[in-house]
Write an enzyme that holds these catalytic residues in place. Structure first.
Site, mmCIF file in Angstrom:
data_model
loop_
_atom_site.group_PDB
_atom_site.id
_atom_site.type_symbol
_atom_site.label_atom_id
_atom_site.label_comp_id
_atom_site.label_asym_id
_atom_site.label_seq_id
_atom_site.Cartn_x
_atom_site.Cartn_y
_atom_site.Cartn_z
ATOM 1 N N ASP A 315 0.897 -1.134 -0.169
ATOM 2 C CA ASP A 315 0.157 0.044 0.645
ATOM 3 C C ASP A 315 0.916 0.862 -0.159
ATOM 4 O O ASP A 315 1.809 1.199 0.741
ATOM 5 C CB ASP A 315 -1.102 0.092 1.436
ATOM 6 N N GLU A 368 1.131 -0.468 -5.320
ATOM 7 C CA GLU A 368 0.114 0.489 -5.152
ATOM 8 C C GLU A 368 0.692 1.588 -5.728
ATOM 9 O O GLU A 368 1.180 2.026 -4.284
ATOM 10 C CB GLU A 368 -0.723 0.495 -3.941
#
Length: 634
Positions: A315, A368
């Site tokens: 993330d 990401e």
């Protein structure tokens, strides 16, 4: 303590070098027998503390009752306590140099209490009998460039819920029952993997698991560590891969967590211009400290090796790479060369990805990363970050902007749909329609679509078909495959009752057909990362807003021609060029009655004729419906 300590000098040496990849076996709480006595060994890193003691129900949370012994040179505190058992709760009572005490959960603890409680729980994760050896052996040969990946993104707390009662106010599914329910759905639909949000323990439901306080503990919302092992084991037995969201970018300020762990900025950068995210109110890991890098790398390995997880979706990578991410002038510090790149985070990623892949062939590391940072998926030795795949945020933004348009205006925005092919092979990409796109007043996927109620579903079918045919691995968030109307909320389960409505059921059937078509035809995945796998037939038919392209297989057999109409205008005399004269078989027709179409009878087989179209010598004619999708195999 016995003379032979559990933490050895060599352990401390490796930890200091940042290369103790099994450190979770040493730090934390570990049931064991010492000199014939059963008990639990505890060890915690707190180098700047004045003293550390162990507290819990066993000593009435008395910070003076059970002092721990300090090991030099790294400042690790340890103790062995007889008669402590699995299930007992504990914290570390840290006395700071400033003289005040703080109670901290175990950074390496394998289990945590259910919120709002936050103590660590003694757990033994070594007894589970894994039965997924066939999957694990097959995983070693998995190739994330050439093998199929269509991921179902799931928030476990809101996928399905029990009816809430006074005894069960949350209604959460246990990991074990979720395993059976989720595997059944995923297998039936045809997804290859699930990606789980919010597994590492976190105190606030509204963070969705992205503000982690216990990095080694699967959340107690759904059961015990053993229950989570059962979940992974069962999905593997059903031939389903499991990917976890992983958050090495930041952590919350909760007093019991990692923030100022020993009274100083131990896990975070000390300078707030590097150590705090102004927008998120969180702390940033200090990637310059070998011990902090070690903590994160061994945590990644922990999930992959101890829980058999098949990959990690990392993330907020961009927030780690850029020192000025989310910061105004004066809120950040340039690197030694005056740039905005976080050189320490770059080296961390290279170290992380190379060691993870070396120890675990076949696992997938997904970034990401929302910017144009170069070589995210290139090898570390070539200057890359060595991720397996990168989320294609550019494709996602362009795709959604196009799909939201009234069809009349799509002809003026045609390049939004074909521009991604300009850079499609600069990285190894995954196309994503994630949870981030269906929250915060962005609308669900179906409600983004223009037109009447019926047209919304036709639009979305066309969009999903385009996504399935486009190069790149895929991810779709739960509920969007059947047209959830409300935005997603972590507080309630998906609106499964919508499947009783015909349009929602028809959309789900269409997505199911796409998924099974995808998995059973190599041309749709084996050349995702190479230009040989994709060929535009007509990328420039903006006036009619029609796209046609071919996906090629490595063998040259079972190629597919996609034709997708993004307007409500029927094209009864539509002609499309093709790459050869061989028979074309219609394998997907969105006008089928089961998908809510008109169900007009049409041939299954089409023989190309020698008639120039789209710059091709051969072509076929097809009655293309409004918002029509036609896929041919040849």
């Amino acid at each position: 303590m016995p003379d032979t300590r559990f933490i050895t000098e060599f352990d401390q040496y490796l930890f200091g070098q940042g290369t103790h990849y099994d450190l979770y076996n040493k730090l934390g709480a570990h049931p064991m027998t010492v000199d014939g006595e059963e008990g639990v060994y505890f060890a915690v890193w707190a180098p700047n503390a004045e003293a550390v003691s162990l507290v819990g129900n066993f000593n009435e949370w008395d910070g003076n009752a059970t002092p721990m012994e300090r090991l030099e040179p790294l400042g690790i505190y340890e103790i062995f306590l007889p008669e402590m058992e699995i299930g007992d709760i504990y914290k570390y009572c840290v006395t700071t140099k400033a003289g005040y005490t703080i109670l901290k959960a175990d950074p390496y603890g394998f289990q945590a209490e259910l919120r709002p409680n936050n103590a660590s729980v003694i757990a033994d994760i070594s007894d589970f009998k894994w039965q997924d050896s066939r999957w694990m052996k097959k995983r070693e040969k998995f190739d994330d460039k050439k093998d199929p990946m269509f991921v179902y993104e799931v928030h476990p707390g809101s996928w399905k819920k029990h009816e809430q009662t006074e005894e069960d106010v949350d209604g959460f599914y246990n990991y074990r029952e979720m395993a059976h329910e989720l595997a059944k759905y995923v297998k039936d639909m045809g997804y290859t993997h699930v990606e789980l949000m919010g597994i590492a323990e976190h105190p606030f439901d509204g963070s969705w698991g992205y503000q982690v306080t216990n990095y080694f503990a699967p959340t107690s919302r759904h059961g015990s560590p053993e229950d989570f092992q059962y979940f992974i084991n069962y999905l593997h037995q059903q031939n389903i891969g499991v990917i976890l969201d992983w958050v090495p970018a930041h952590f919350p300020r909760d007093a019991f967590g990692l923030a100022e762990f020993d009274g100083t900025c131990l896990y975070e950068y000390a300078d707030p211009r590097k150590g705090e995210h102004p927008d998120w109110g969180t702390k940033v890991f200090d990637y310059g400290k070998t011990e902090v890098r070690n903590f994160l790398i061994c945590n990644a390995l922990f999930w992959l090796e101890k829980y058999h997880v098949d990959g990690l979706r990392v993330d907020a990578v961009a927030s780690m790479l850029y020192l000025d991410y989310g910061r105004e002038d004066g809120q950040w510090v340039p690197n030694i060369y005056g740039g905005n790149e976080n050189l320490e985070a770059i080296e961390f990623f290279k170290h992380l990805n190379t060691i993870v892949k070396k120890r675990n062939p076949g696992i997938v590391m997904i970034a990401e990363e929302s910017t144009a940072w170069p070589k995210v998926t290139d090898k570390a030795e070539y200057g890359g970050l060595d991720f397996s795949l990168k989320w294609n945020m550019g494709w996602m933004h362009d795709f959604l902007e196009y799909m939201k348009l009234d069809p009349y205006f799509r002809k003026y925005n045609h390049t939004k749909m074909n521009f991604a092919m300009v850079y499609a092979y600069s990285e190894n990409y995954m196309l994503v329609l994630s949870h981030d796109e269906v929250v915060h007043l962005k609308c669900s996927m179906i409600e983004k679509m223009p037109g009447s109620y019926e047209e919304k579903f036709k639009n979305l079918m066309a969009g999903y078909a385009f996504m399935t045919g486009h190069p790149g691995k895929k991810l779709l968030f739960m509920g969007q495959d059947f047209g959830q109307h409300r935005e997603w909320s972590e507080e309630r389960e998906l609106d499964w009752f919508l499947l009783e409505k015909e349009p929602n059921h028809q959309l789900q059937l269409f997505v199911k057909e796409l998924l099974h078509l995808y998995k059973s035809n190599k041309c749709l995945y084996e050349y995702d990362c190479w230009p040989e796998g994709f060929e535009w037939i007509n990328a420039d038919d903006g006036d009619r807003s029609i796209f046609s392209f071919v996906r090629h297989s490595a063998s040259g057999k079972n190629n597919m021609l996609f034709v997708i109409n993004f307007t409500p205008v029927e094209r009864p005399d539509y002609r499309v060029g093709t790459t050869c004269r061989r028979k074309h078989t219609l394998v997907l027709n969105s006008d089928d009655k089961k998908f809510g179409g008109k169900g007009k009878r049409r041939p299954k087989e089409y023989k190309p004729v020698k008639k120039e179209c789209d710059g091709r010598k051969y072509s076929i004619q097809y009655k293309l419906p409004a918002y029509g999708v036609a896929v041919f195999k040849f």
